[in-house]
Design a protein around this motif. Structure first.
Motif, PDB file in Angstrom:
ATOM      1  N   PRO A  46      47.301  34.156  41.799  1.00  0.00           N
ATOM      2  CA  PRO A  46      45.888  33.885  41.647  1.00  0.00           C
ATOM      3  C   PRO A  46      45.054  34.685  42.639  1.00  0.00           C
ATOM      4  CG  PRO A  46      47.152  31.850  41.914  1.00  0.00           C
ATOM      5  CD  PRO A  46      48.080  33.000  42.148  1.00  0.00           C
TER       6      PRO A  46
ATOM      7  N   ARG B 254      47.993  40.744  28.350  1.00  0.00           N
ATOM      8  CA  ARG B 254      47.479  39.847  27.306  1.00  0.00           C
ATOM      9  C   ARG B 254      47.777  40.413  25.914  1.00  0.00           C
ATOM     10  NH1 ARG B 254      43.633  35.947  29.119  1.00  0.00           N
ATOM     11  NH2 ARG B 254      43.197  36.227  31.327  1.00  0.00           N
TER      12      ARG B 254
ATOM     13  N   GLY C  55      50.092  28.594  30.093  1.00  0.00           N
ATOM     14  CA  GLY C  55      49.336  29.577  30.857  1.00  0.00           C
ATOM     15  C   GLY C  55      49.300  29.292  32.345  1.00  0.00           C
ATOM     16  N   GLU C  56      50.076  28.334  32.795  1.00  0.00           N
ATOM     17  CA  GLU C  56      50.131  27.963  34.206  1.00  0.00           C
ATOM     18  C   GLU C  56      51.253  28.731  34.910  1.00  0.00           C
ATOM     19  OE1 GLU C  56      48.059  25.723  35.802  1.00  0.00           O
ATOM     20  OE2 GLU C  56      46.958  25.815  33.910  1.00  0.00           O
TER      21      GLU C  56
ATOM     22  N   PRO D  45      50.753  33.862  35.504  1.00  0.00           N
ATOM     23  CA  PRO D  45      50.065  34.564  34.416  1.00  0.00           C
ATOM     24  C   PRO D  45      49.549  35.916  34.895  1.00  0.00           C
ATOM     25  CG  PRO D  45      49.310  32.291  34.570  1.00  0.00           C
ATOM     26  CD  PRO D  45      50.153  32.553  35.779  1.00  0.00           C
ATOM     27  N   ASP D  46      49.703  36.921  34.075  1.00  0.00           N
ATOM     28  CA  ASP D  46      49.198  38.261  34.376  1.00  0.00           C
ATOM     29  C   ASP D  46      47.871  38.409  33.638  1.00  0.00           C
ATOM     30  OD1 ASP D  46      48.621  40.970  34.593  1.00  0.00           O
ATOM     31  OD2 ASP D  46      50.705  41.595  34.283  1.00  0.00           O
ATOM     32  N   PRO D  47      46.756  38.484  34.381  1.00  0.00           N
ATOM     33  CA  PRO D  47      45.447  38.531  33.720  1.00  0.00           C
ATOM     34  C   PRO D  47      45.083  39.903  33.149  1.00  0.00           C
ATOM     35  CG  PRO D  47      45.162  38.645  36.087  1.00  0.00           C
ATOM     36  CD  PRO D  47      46.645  38.463  35.829  1.00  0.00           C
ATOM     37  N   GLY D  48      45.913  40.905  33.367  1.00  0.00           N
ATOM     38  CA  GLY D  48      45.598  42.255  32.905  1.00  0.00           C
ATOM     39  C   GLY D  48      45.522  42.347  31.387  1.00  0.00           C
TER      40      GLY D  48
ATOM     41  N   GLY E 176      53.216  37.674  28.795  1.00  0.00           N
ATOM     42  CA  GLY E 176      51.991  37.619  29.582  1.00  0.00           C
ATOM     43  C   GLY E 176      52.120  37.100  30.998  1.00  0.00           C
ATOM     44  N   TYR E 177      53.305  37.114  31.550  1.00  0.00           N
ATOM     45  CA  TYR E 177      53.504  36.656  32.918  1.00  0.00           C
ATOM     46  C   TYR E 177      53.960  37.806  33.803  1.00  0.00           C
ATOM     47  CZ  TYR E 177      52.876  31.696  32.058  1.00  0.00           C
ATOM     48  OH  TYR E 177      52.332  30.479  31.773  1.00  0.00           O
TER      49      TYR E 177
END
Length: 194
Positions: free
Chosen positions: A188, A56, A4-5, A49-52, A30-31
């Motif tokens: 980020p 996910r 997840g980095e 990482p794509d937090p959307g 997920g990136y």
């Protein structure tokens, strides 16, 4: 990617298509593509990482359907249009790594050795110097052609990105980039990663 980095991957002599396919596959897990830079004689691609929620969900679905993907197993099929958009972004980013002035300076330095070598092979003494200078000047005369081709490519790919809903953003260092629809750059806190 399982950590997840953010990932920074270097590769020697990649094509934009290979980089785009890599970034597209990362999106499936997920990136998001963040940037591409030159690092020595290698290319550095950064994915984050794509937090959307859609990212996910897509990552969870692909991990469930392709549990052995991380170990050489079957991978999800890539949508050709996603690869083409990423290819446009990567090509545009590569084309804006250097300003025109930096490109001219780098070209001037890069053609010194070939011109000097050819000058020495074709003559000696003052003749070698004159030949080296003439060859250097001849090679430098090609730089405007390269700049024109580069501008045409940037214009073409910028049009593709705008048509796909991407927005132009100028980074603090003056570099023009295109951010995904929605206006948030990958990285980020929505910052461009360089």
């Amino acid at each position: 990617m399982e950590s997840g980095e953010p990932l920074r991957v270097t590769c020697a002599l990649p094509t934009t298509t290979k980089l785009a396919r890599f970034a597209a596959m990362a999106q499936e897990f997920g990136y998001a593509y963040a940037d591409v830079r030159q690092q020595g004689n290698q290319c550095l691609i950064v994915i984050v990482p794509d937090p959307g929620p859609e990212a996910r969900e897509r990552a969870a679905r692909n991990r469930a359907h392709h549990p052995r993907a991380a170990h050489g197993g079957e991978l999800p099929r890539l949508a050709p249009e996603a690869v083409e958009i990423l290819k446009a972004r990567i090509t545009f980013d590569v084309g804006t790594m250097c300003t025109d002035r930096q490109t001219i300076l780098l070209a001037g330095i890069a053609v010194v050795l070939p011109a000097l070598s050819l000058g020495l092979l074709l003559g000696s003494g003052a003749t070698a110097v004159v030949l080296a200078v003439v060859l250097w000047a001849a090679l430098m005369a090609l730089v405007p052609v390269g700049l024109a081709v580069s501008r045409r490519h940037r214009t073409r790919y910028a049009a593709v990105l705008r048509a796909a809903g991407f927005t132009p953003v100028t980074e603090p260092d003056g570099r023009l980039r295109y951010v995904p629809p929605g206006g948030r750059p990958p990285g980020p806190g929505g910052s461009l990663v360089g």
